[in-house]
Design a protein around this motif. Structure first.
Motif, PDB file in Angstrom:
ATOM      1  N   LEU A  95       0.852  -1.182   0.000  1.00  0.00           N
ATOM      2  CA  LEU A  95       0.000   0.000   0.000  1.00  0.00           C
ATOM      3  C   LEU A  95       0.896   1.243   0.000  1.00  0.00           C
ATOM      4  O   LEU A  95       1.823   1.344   0.797  1.00  0.00           O
ATOM      5  CB  LEU A  95      -0.891   0.023   1.251  1.00  0.00           C
ATOM      6  CG  LEU A  95      -1.859   1.185   1.389  1.00  0.00           C
ATOM      7  CD1 LEU A  95      -2.997   1.051   0.363  1.00  0.00           C
ATOM      8  CD2 LEU A  95      -2.426   1.246   2.791  1.00  0.00           C
ATOM      9  N   ALA A  96       0.625   2.163  -0.909  1.00  0.00           N
ATOM     10  CA  ALA A  96       1.325   3.452  -0.929  1.00  0.00           C
ATOM     11  C   ALA A  96       0.305   4.537  -0.631  1.00  0.00           C
ATOM     12  O   ALA A  96      -0.771   4.572  -1.231  1.00  0.00           O
ATOM     13  CB  ALA A  96       1.978   3.695  -2.276  1.00  0.00           C
ATOM     14  N   THR A  97       0.623   5.415   0.314  1.00  0.00           N
ATOM     15  CA  THR A  97      -0.280   6.493   0.704  1.00  0.00           C
ATOM     16  C   THR A  97       0.406   7.830   0.480  1.00  0.00           C
ATOM     17  O   THR A  97       1.511   8.054   0.972  1.00  0.00           O
ATOM     18  CB  THR A  97      -0.687   6.354   2.178  1.00  0.00           C
ATOM     19  OG1 THR A  97      -1.272   5.066   2.385  1.00  0.00           O
ATOM     20  CG2 THR A  97      -1.693   7.427   2.566  1.00  0.00           C
ATOM     21  N   ILE A  98      -0.261   8.699  -0.269  1.00  0.00           N
ATOM     22  CA  ILE A  98       0.215  10.062  -0.511  1.00  0.00           C
ATOM     23  C   ILE A  98      -0.741  11.013   0.192  1.00  0.00           C
ATOM     24  O   ILE A  98      -1.950  10.914   0.014  1.00  0.00           O
ATOM     25  CB  ILE A  98       0.259  10.381  -2.016  1.00  0.00           C
ATOM     26  CG1 ILE A  98       1.205   9.430  -2.737  1.00  0.00           C
ATOM     27  CG2 ILE A  98       0.661  11.834  -2.245  1.00  0.00           C
ATOM     28  CD1 ILE A  98       1.235   9.631  -4.240  1.00  0.00           C
ATOM     29  N   ARG A  99      -0.179  11.929   0.982  1.00  0.00           N
ATOM     30  CA  ARG A  99      -0.980  12.944   1.661  1.00  0.00           C
ATOM     31  C   ARG A  99      -0.395  14.316   1.343  1.00  0.00           C
ATOM     32  O   ARG A  99       0.821  14.469   1.293  1.00  0.00           O
ATOM     33  CB  ARG A  99      -0.950  12.738   3.175  1.00  0.00           C
ATOM     34  CG  ARG A  99      -1.628  11.499   3.653  1.00  0.00           C
ATOM     35  CD  ARG A  99      -1.554  11.416   5.182  1.00  0.00           C
ATOM     36  NE  ARG A  99      -2.186  10.221   5.659  1.00  0.00           N
ATOM     37  CZ  ARG A  99      -1.558   9.092   5.952  1.00  0.00           C
ATOM     38  NH1 ARG A  99      -0.242   9.016   5.819  1.00  0.00           N
ATOM     39  NH2 ARG A  99      -2.212   8.047   6.384  1.00  0.00           N
ATOM     40  N   PHE A 100      -1.256  15.295   1.165  1.00  0.00           N
ATOM     41  CA  PHE A 100      -0.791  16.664   0.974  1.00  0.00           C
ATOM     42  C   PHE A 100      -1.927  17.636   1.213  1.00  0.00           C
ATOM     43  O   PHE A 100      -3.096  17.268   1.221  1.00  0.00           O
ATOM     44  CB  PHE A 100      -0.191  16.878  -0.427  1.00  0.00           C
ATOM     45  CG  PHE A 100      -1.121  16.572  -1.565  1.00  0.00           C
ATOM     46  CD1 PHE A 100      -1.917  17.562  -2.124  1.00  0.00           C
ATOM     47  CD2 PHE A 100      -1.186  15.292  -2.097  1.00  0.00           C
ATOM     48  CE1 PHE A 100      -2.762  17.278  -3.184  1.00  0.00           C
ATOM     49  CE2 PHE A 100      -2.023  15.004  -3.155  1.00  0.00           C
ATOM     50  CZ  PHE A 100      -2.816  15.994  -3.704  1.00  0.00           C
ATOM     51  N   ASP A 101      -1.553  18.894   1.435  1.00  0.00           N
ATOM     52  CA  ASP A 101      -2.509  19.985   1.543  1.00  0.00           C
ATOM     53  C   ASP A 101      -2.483  20.753   0.232  1.00  0.00           C
ATOM     54  O   ASP A 101      -1.408  21.122  -0.252  1.00  0.00           O
ATOM     55  CB  ASP A 101      -2.150  20.930   2.693  1.00  0.00           C
ATOM     56  CG  ASP A 101      -2.319  20.289   4.059  1.00  0.00           C
ATOM     57  OD1 ASP A 101      -3.258  19.489   4.216  1.00  0.00           O
ATOM     58  OD2 ASP A 101      -1.522  20.591   4.966  1.00  0.00           O
ATOM     59  N   MET A 102      -3.653  20.979  -0.352  1.00  0.00           N
ATOM     60  CA  MET A 102      -3.804  21.737  -1.596  1.00  0.00           C
ATOM     61  C   MET A 102      -4.504  23.037  -1.264  1.00  0.00           C
ATOM     62  O   MET A 102      -5.530  23.035  -0.571  1.00  0.00           O
ATOM     63  CB  MET A 102      -4.637  20.927  -2.586  1.00  0.00           C
ATOM     64  CG  MET A 102      -5.198  21.690  -3.751  1.00  0.00           C
ATOM     65  SD  MET A 102      -4.084  21.955  -5.110  1.00  0.00           S
ATOM     66  CE  MET A 102      -3.516  20.342  -5.505  1.00  0.00           C
ATOM     67  N   PHE A 103      -3.945  24.147  -1.735  1.00  0.00           N
ATOM     68  CA  PHE A 103      -4.525  25.465  -1.495  1.00  0.00           C
ATOM     69  C   PHE A 103      -4.957  26.079  -2.818  1.00  0.00           C
ATOM     70  O   PHE A 103      -4.182  26.090  -3.777  1.00  0.00           O
ATOM     71  CB  PHE A 103      -3.508  26.391  -0.815  1.00  0.00           C
ATOM     72  CG  PHE A 103      -3.064  25.898   0.531  1.00  0.00           C
ATOM     73  CD1 PHE A 103      -3.766  26.245   1.670  1.00  0.00           C
ATOM     74  CD2 PHE A 103      -1.949  25.089   0.652  1.00  0.00           C
ATOM     75  CE1 PHE A 103      -3.366  25.783   2.919  1.00  0.00           C
ATOM     76  CE2 PHE A 103      -1.539  24.627   1.895  1.00  0.00           C
ATOM     77  CZ  PHE A 103      -2.252  24.973   3.022  1.00  0.00           C
ATOM     78  N   LEU A 104      -6.181  26.576  -2.869  1.00  0.00           N
ATOM     79  CA  LEU A 104      -6.687  27.308  -4.028  1.00  0.00           C
ATOM     80  C   LEU A 104      -6.885  28.744  -3.559  1.00  0.00           C
ATOM     81  O   LEU A 104      -7.617  28.991  -2.609  1.00  0.00           O
ATOM     82  CB  LEU A 104      -8.020  26.730  -4.504  1.00  0.00           C
ATOM     83  CG  LEU A 104      -8.069  25.223  -4.761  1.00  0.00           C
ATOM     84  CD1 LEU A 104      -9.474  24.814  -5.202  1.00  0.00           C
ATOM     85  CD2 LEU A 104      -7.034  24.799  -5.777  1.00  0.00           C
ATOM     86  N   ASN A 105      -6.212  29.685  -4.221  1.00  0.00           N
ATOM     87  CA  ASN A 105      -6.394  31.073  -3.817  1.00  0.00           C
ATOM     88  C   ASN A 105      -6.502  31.951  -5.062  1.00  0.00           C
ATOM     89  O   ASN A 105      -6.190  31.534  -6.161  1.00  0.00           O
ATOM     90  CB  ASN A 105      -5.276  31.549  -2.878  1.00  0.00           C
ATOM     91  CG  ASN A 105      -3.894  31.384  -3.446  1.00  0.00           C
ATOM     92  OD1 ASN A 105      -3.698  30.778  -4.474  1.00  0.00           O
ATOM     93  ND2 ASN A 105      -2.913  31.924  -2.757  1.00  0.00           N
ATOM     94  N   GLY A 106      -6.989  33.144  -4.850  1.00  0.00           N
ATOM     95  CA  GLY A 106      -7.228  34.022  -5.978  1.00  0.00           C
ATOM     96  C   GLY A 106      -8.677  33.925  -6.417  1.00  0.00           C
ATOM     97  O   GLY A 106      -9.559  33.593  -5.636  1.00  0.00           O
ATOM     98  N   GLY A 107      -8.929  34.174  -7.665  1.00  0.00           N
ATOM     99  CA  GLY A 107     -10.293  34.243  -8.177  1.00  0.00           C
ATOM    100  C   GLY A 107     -10.763  32.965  -8.846  1.00  0.00           C
ATOM    101  O   GLY A 107     -11.072  32.975 -10.023  1.00  0.00           O
ATOM    102  N   TRP A 108     -10.818  31.866  -8.106  1.00  0.00           N
ATOM    103  CA  TRP A 108     -11.281  30.599  -8.694  1.00  0.00           C
ATOM    104  C   TRP A 108     -12.742  30.712  -9.108  1.00  0.00           C
ATOM    105  O   TRP A 108     -13.600  31.073  -8.312  1.00  0.00           O
ATOM    106  CB  TRP A 108     -11.100  29.445  -7.705  1.00  0.00           C
ATOM    107  CG  TRP A 108      -9.701  28.938  -7.723  1.00  0.00           C
ATOM    108  CD1 TRP A 108      -8.628  29.544  -7.152  1.00  0.00           C
ATOM    109  CD2 TRP A 108      -9.217  27.786  -8.383  1.00  0.00           C
ATOM    110  NE1 TRP A 108      -7.499  28.825  -7.413  1.00  0.00           N
ATOM    111  CE2 TRP A 108      -7.826  27.739  -8.160  1.00  0.00           C
ATOM    112  CE3 TRP A 108      -9.808  26.786  -9.134  1.00  0.00           C
ATOM    113  CZ2 TRP A 108      -7.023  26.729  -8.673  1.00  0.00           C
ATOM    114  CZ3 TRP A 108      -9.014  25.778  -9.636  1.00  0.00           C
ATOM    115  CH2 TRP A 108      -7.635  25.755  -9.410  1.00  0.00           C
ATOM    116  N   GLY A 109     -13.029  30.376 -10.365  1.00  0.00           N
ATOM    117  CA  GLY A 109     -14.393  30.402 -10.869  1.00  0.00           C
ATOM    118  C   GLY A 109     -15.070  29.049 -10.703  1.00  0.00           C
ATOM    119  O   GLY A 109     -14.446  28.062 -10.328  1.00  0.00           O
TER     120      GLY A 109
END
Length: 194
Positions: A82-96
């Motif tokens: 089993l391989a597990t990938i974890r991360f935090d993703m940030f969306l900033n600015g004017g996402w439509g």
């Protein structure tokens, strides 16, 4: 061990602990830590990576360009169950409403994330040896009065190949001023049961 504690302090406030994001990783006896990057130190291994302090209060992150895919290949030990990938993703600015970022493992499009419709959303599913868990939170404005959406993402793959590629591909329709970033990337390989 000191690196993990410093990362917890840096990102601890408001972290989504249910996913183990934000720098805290608990390893079992048959686990191997393949990668841990909080981008305060380097962007080693990332294709077209930019280390930038684009999220004040969080420190350096891997800053994604508006229209450029970013990827990294992780080599896994033999007999990884089993391989597990974890991360935090940030969306900033004017996402439509139409803007998304695609998360691809190997050749499989795993998940597409956009601006959350609620303050907190949970996405979870499993299929063909892959399980996905993503939880969102809207953070208070930190720059130019723009809100920031944070997703804590966990992807787990059963019996992966000896190399696992994580690819992040933005598809922006409405958000010409949108940008995104990731932080706290960890990859853990779990060996077979004894």
């Amino acid at each position: 061990m000191a690196l993990l504690i410093l990362t917890m302090v840096r990102t601890g406030e408001g972290s989504i602990n249910s996913l183990g994001a934000g720098g805290l990783i608990t390893l079992e006896e048959r686990d191997t830590l393949i990668a841990f990057q909080d981008f305060s130190f380097d962007t080693d291994g990332w294709d077209r990576a930019i280390q930038e302090n684009s999220l004040p209060g969080l420190g350096p992150v891997l800053d994604g360009s508006v229209d450029t895919a970013v990827e990294r290949v992780f080599a896994l030990p033999e007999e990884t169950a089993l391989a597990t990938i974890r991360f935090d993703m940030f969306l900033n600015g004017g996402w439509g409403r139409e803007d998304t970022i695609h998360i691809i493992l190997g050749e499989i499009q795993t998940l597409a994330l956009g601006w959350p419709s609620d303050n907190s959303e949970l996405v979870t599913f499993a299929r063909d040896g892959l399980s996905v868990l993503a939880q969102s939170a809207l953070l208070d404005p930190i720059r130019d009065n723009h809100r920031v959406a944070r997703y804590s993402v966990e992807l787990a793959v059963s019996f992966p190949a000896d190399r696992l590629t994580l690819r992040l591909v933005p598809e922006l329709v409405d958000g010409a001023q949108s940008n995104w970033a990731i932080d706290n990337v960890s990859v853990v390989a779990r060996g077979p049961e004894a």
